[in-house]
Motif scaffolding. Structure first.
Motif, PDB file in Angstrom:
ATOM      1  N   LEU A   5       6.837   2.850 -10.087  1.00 36.48           N
ATOM      2  CA  LEU A   5       8.108   3.019 -10.804  1.00 36.48           C
ATOM      3  C   LEU A   5       9.193   2.089 -10.243  1.00 36.48           C
ATOM      4  CD1 LEU A   5       8.407   6.903 -11.406  1.00 36.48           C
ATOM      5  CD2 LEU A   5       8.039   5.131 -13.135  1.00 36.48           C
ATOM      6  N   ARG A   6       9.042   1.722  -8.969  1.00 42.74           N
ATOM      7  CA  ARG A   6       9.989   0.766  -8.369  1.00 42.74           C
ATOM      8  C   ARG A   6       9.592  -0.672  -8.691  1.00 42.74           C
ATOM      9  NH1 ARG A   6       9.059   2.593  -3.037  1.00 42.74           N
ATOM     10  NH2 ARG A   6       9.488   0.503  -2.324  1.00 42.74           N
ATOM     11  N   ILE A  26       0.865  -1.188   0.000  1.00 41.14           N
ATOM     12  CA  ILE A  26       0.000   0.000   0.000  1.00 41.14           C
ATOM     13  C   ILE A  26       0.904   1.242   0.000  1.00 41.14           C
ATOM     14  CG2 ILE A  26      -1.758   1.255   1.359  1.00 41.14           C
ATOM     15  CD1 ILE A  26      -2.584  -1.500   0.065  1.00 41.14           C
ATOM     16  N   PRO A  27       0.616   2.238  -0.843  1.00 42.47           N
ATOM     17  CA  PRO A  27       1.456   3.445  -0.871  1.00 42.47           C
ATOM     18  C   PRO A  27       1.551   4.112   0.496  1.00 42.47           C
ATOM     19  CG  PRO A  27      -0.101   3.460  -2.704  1.00 42.47           C
ATOM     20  CD  PRO A  27      -0.484   2.307  -1.824  1.00 42.47           C
ATOM     21  N   HIS A  28       2.744   4.583   0.803  1.00 40.70           N
ATOM     22  CA  HIS A  28       2.995   5.203   2.120  1.00 40.70           C
ATOM     23  C   HIS A  28       3.709   6.542   1.908  1.00 40.70           C
ATOM     24  CE1 HIS A  28       4.553   4.501   6.509  1.00 40.70           C
ATOM     25  NE2 HIS A  28       4.161   5.740   6.307  1.00 40.70           N
ATOM     26  N   LEU A  29       3.026   7.614   2.287  1.00 36.48           N
ATOM     27  CA  LEU A  29       3.585   8.973   2.153  1.00 36.48           C
ATOM     28  C   LEU A  29       4.003   9.495   3.528  1.00 36.48           C
ATOM     29  CD1 LEU A  29       3.887  11.648   0.349  1.00 36.48           C
ATOM     30  CD2 LEU A  29       1.645  12.263   1.264  1.00 36.48           C
ATOM     31  N   ALA A  30       5.199  10.051   3.601  1.00 35.13           N
ATOM     32  CA  ALA A  30       5.619  10.728   4.850  1.00 35.13           C
ATOM     33  C   ALA A  30       5.733  12.219   4.575  1.00 35.13           C
ATOM     34  CB  ALA A  30       6.945  10.166   5.337  1.00 35.13           C
ATOM     35  N   ILE A  87      15.977  12.950   6.727  1.00 35.74           N
ATOM     36  CA  ILE A  87      15.798  12.740   5.291  1.00 35.74           C
ATOM     37  C   ILE A  87      16.573  11.482   4.843  1.00 35.74           C
ATOM     38  CG2 ILE A  87      16.382  13.717   3.006  1.00 35.74           C
ATOM     39  CD1 ILE A  87      15.658  16.487   4.231  1.00 35.74           C
ATOM     40  N   LYS A  88      17.777  11.335   5.377  1.00 37.71           N
ATOM     41  CA  LYS A  88      18.584  10.153   5.041  1.00 37.71           C
ATOM     42  C   LYS A  88      17.840   8.877   5.479  1.00 37.71           C
ATOM     43  CE  LYS A  88      23.405   8.692   5.492  1.00 37.71           C
ATOM     44  NZ  LYS A  88      23.344   7.433   6.196  1.00 37.71           N
ATOM     45  N   THR A  89      17.264   8.920   6.684  1.00 38.87           N
ATOM     46  CA  THR A  89      16.527   7.747   7.195  1.00 38.87           C
ATOM     47  C   THR A  89      15.336   7.435   6.284  1.00 38.87           C
ATOM     48  OG1 THR A  89      17.085   8.489   9.406  1.00 38.87           O
ATOM     49  CG2 THR A  89      15.391   6.818   9.260  1.00 38.87           C
ATOM     50  N   LEU A  90      14.607   8.483   5.893  1.00 40.88           N
ATOM     51  CA  LEU A  90      13.427   8.259   5.030  1.00 40.88           C
ATOM     52  C   LEU A  90      13.852   7.748   3.656  1.00 40.88           C
ATOM     53  CD1 LEU A  90      11.236  11.404   5.888  1.00 40.88           C
ATOM     54  CD2 LEU A  90      10.883   9.057   6.671  1.00 40.88           C
ATOM     55  N   ASN A  91      14.982   8.253   3.143  1.00 38.77           N
ATOM     56  CA  ASN A  91      15.490   7.770   1.852  1.00 38.77           C
ATOM     57  C   ASN A  91      15.738   6.264   1.897  1.00 38.77           C
ATOM     58  OD1 ASN A  91      15.550  10.221   0.501  1.00 38.77           O
ATOM     59  ND2 ASN A  91      17.684  10.671   1.015  1.00 38.77           N
ATOM     60  N   GLU A  92      16.237   5.798   3.067  1.00 37.19           N
ATOM     61  CA  GLU A  92      16.636   4.383   3.184  1.00 37.19           C
ATOM     62  C   GLU A  92      15.490   3.470   3.630  1.00 37.19           C
ATOM     63  OE1 GLU A  92      19.894   4.865   5.855  1.00 37.19           O
ATOM     64  OE2 GLU A  92      21.221   5.647   4.279  1.00 37.19           O
ATOM     65  N   ASP A  93      14.420   4.066   4.153  1.00 34.32           N
ATOM     66  CA  ASP A  93      13.318   3.286   4.720  1.00 34.32           C
ATOM     67  C   ASP A  93      12.444   2.713   3.587  1.00 34.32           C
ATOM     68  OD1 ASP A  93      11.001   2.364   5.927  1.00 34.32           O
ATOM     69  OD2 ASP A  93      10.875   4.010   7.367  1.00 34.32           O
ATOM     70  N   LYS A  94      12.500   1.393   3.450  1.00 26.93           N
ATOM     71  CA  LYS A  94      11.775   0.757   2.329  1.00 26.93           C
ATOM     72  C   LYS A  94      10.258   0.818   2.488  1.00 26.93           C
ATOM     73  CE  LYS A  94      15.181  -2.348   0.381  1.00 26.93           C
ATOM     74  NZ  LYS A  94      16.364  -1.725   0.961  1.00 26.93           N
ATOM     75  N   SER A  95       9.790   1.070   3.700  1.00 26.99           N
ATOM     76  CA  SER A  95       8.326   1.138   3.891  1.00 26.99           C
ATOM     77  C   SER A  95       7.764   2.472   3.386  1.00 26.99           C
ATOM     78  CB  SER A  95       7.970   0.937   5.369  1.00 26.99           C
ATOM     79  OG  SER A  95       8.274   2.108   6.112  1.00 26.99           O
TER      80      SER A  95
END
Ligand code: NAP
Length: 298
Positions: free
Chosen positions: A295-296, A37-41, A87-95
């Motif tokens: 896209l992923r 399910i799409p997840h937006l932060a 931002i780095k954490t969110l970039n790496e967070d696959k969820s």
């Protein structure tokens, strides 16, 4: 003068509601197929009333559609380093499929540095130079949410843009400049002959009067008056300025750039403020979040 009854409202709220229903269906299907399910932060810094309203509306839209959402709030005094680490954490967070950092940021934080730090694959606001470059070259990526929302509004309301003279007033990186590129390219909507006007433009009134499609993204209430508009023009009002309104409990109301009473007498279509471009911007952000996942290949 044109018959006022010929004028039609370009109702962004109704159009955005239709998009939301389509996205909710897409979420249901993904669930049925066992897909993510799409997840937006969303990150918000400080307590600016406008920013809080916009971010809350984005989170609410996620809830309505069935997207997951995460709201990250920082005090006004948060350091740039703490923000960059998040931002780095969110970039790496696959969820997390996509995230936004609500602008404006406090003065001690470099907005460009923040924008550049976001992984372009998760940049659902479409502000990163990689996505803006892809937009220019018509490659798959994320279109900035407000210009994309305006294109969608034109398309879904069957507004013909091909060969039209389009004047965009305001050249910000997030609205006017990308919109001028998108409307000028060989696509539908598109194929306009575009003029991008700004504060140094000479003869703005004459230029605007030549527009079949007039788009104002300036941020000055009543800036576009009736004498600047051609009979039968399509008028898109991007401006959202808070002005004092003592008759309302909250003490303010939103005003667009367009002097509505005068302009609505002359044009064929016009967006209201509120209820025009704003809901379409949020709908585009939702479309981009689903697209980030797709896209992923997920
Ligand atoms: P911005 O960064 O605030 O810049 C304003 C633009 O207007 C600049 O390009 C400026 O020209 C131009 N301008 C100012 N005075 C002018 C004049 N007298 N004649 C012609 N052009 C003039 O722009 P923005 O961020 O795109 O915001 C514009 C408005 O749209 C604001 O009210 C904002 O709140 C609203 N907005 C709404 C949404 C939505 O979803 N509804 C989304 C984004 C923004 P220079 O470049 O020469 O200074």
């Amino acid at each position: 003068m044109a018959d006022k009854t010929n004028m039609q409202l370009l109702d962004g709220k109704t159009t955005a509601d239709a998009i939301r229903r389509e996205l909710a269906e897409a979420v249901k299907l993904r669930k049925k197929e066992g897909k993510k399910i799409p997840h937006l932060a969303a990150i918000i810094v400080g307590y600016d009333g406008g920013s809080i309203t916009y971010v809350s509306a984005k989170v609410k839209a996620c809830n309505q559609i069935g997207f997951e959402s995460t709201l990250i709030q920082y005090d006004e005094s948060v350091s740039e380093e703490v923000l960059m680490n998040k931002i780095k954490t969110l970039n790496e967070d696959k969820s997390i499929d996509g995230f936004i950092v609500q602008l404006p940021l406090p003065q001690h934080i470099d907005e460009l540095k923040v924008t550049l730090a976001i992984d372009p694959a998760k940049d659902v606001d479409g502000f990163h130079p990689v996505n803006l470059g892809k937009m220019v070259l018509n490659l798959p990526g994320f279109l900035p949410a407000t210009p994309a929302g305006i294109l969608e509004l034109l398309k879904r309301n069957n507004i013909d843009t091909q060969g039209k003279n389009c004047v965009v007033v305001g050249r910000s990186n997030i609205v006017g400049t990308p919109l001028s590129i998108l409307l000028g390219r060989n696509s539908d909507p598109g194929n306009c002959t575009v003029t991008l006007a700004h504060s140094k433009t000479n003869n703005l009134k004459e230029i605007c009067r030549n527009a079949d499609i007039l788009i104002s993204a300036v941020g000055k209430p009543e800036f576009i008056t009736g004498d600047m508009v051609k009979e039968g023009a399509v008028v898109i009002d991007v401006g959202t300025t808070r002005v004092t309104d003592a008759s309302r409990q909250r003490g303010w109301k939103l005003r667009g750039d367009v002097k509505f009473d005068e302009v609505s007498e002359k044009c064929s279509f016009i967006t209201p403020v509120p209820g025009g471009v704003g809901p379409m911007t949020i709908a585009s952000l939702m479309i981009n979040t689903l697209k980030a996942l797709e896209l992923r290949g997920k």
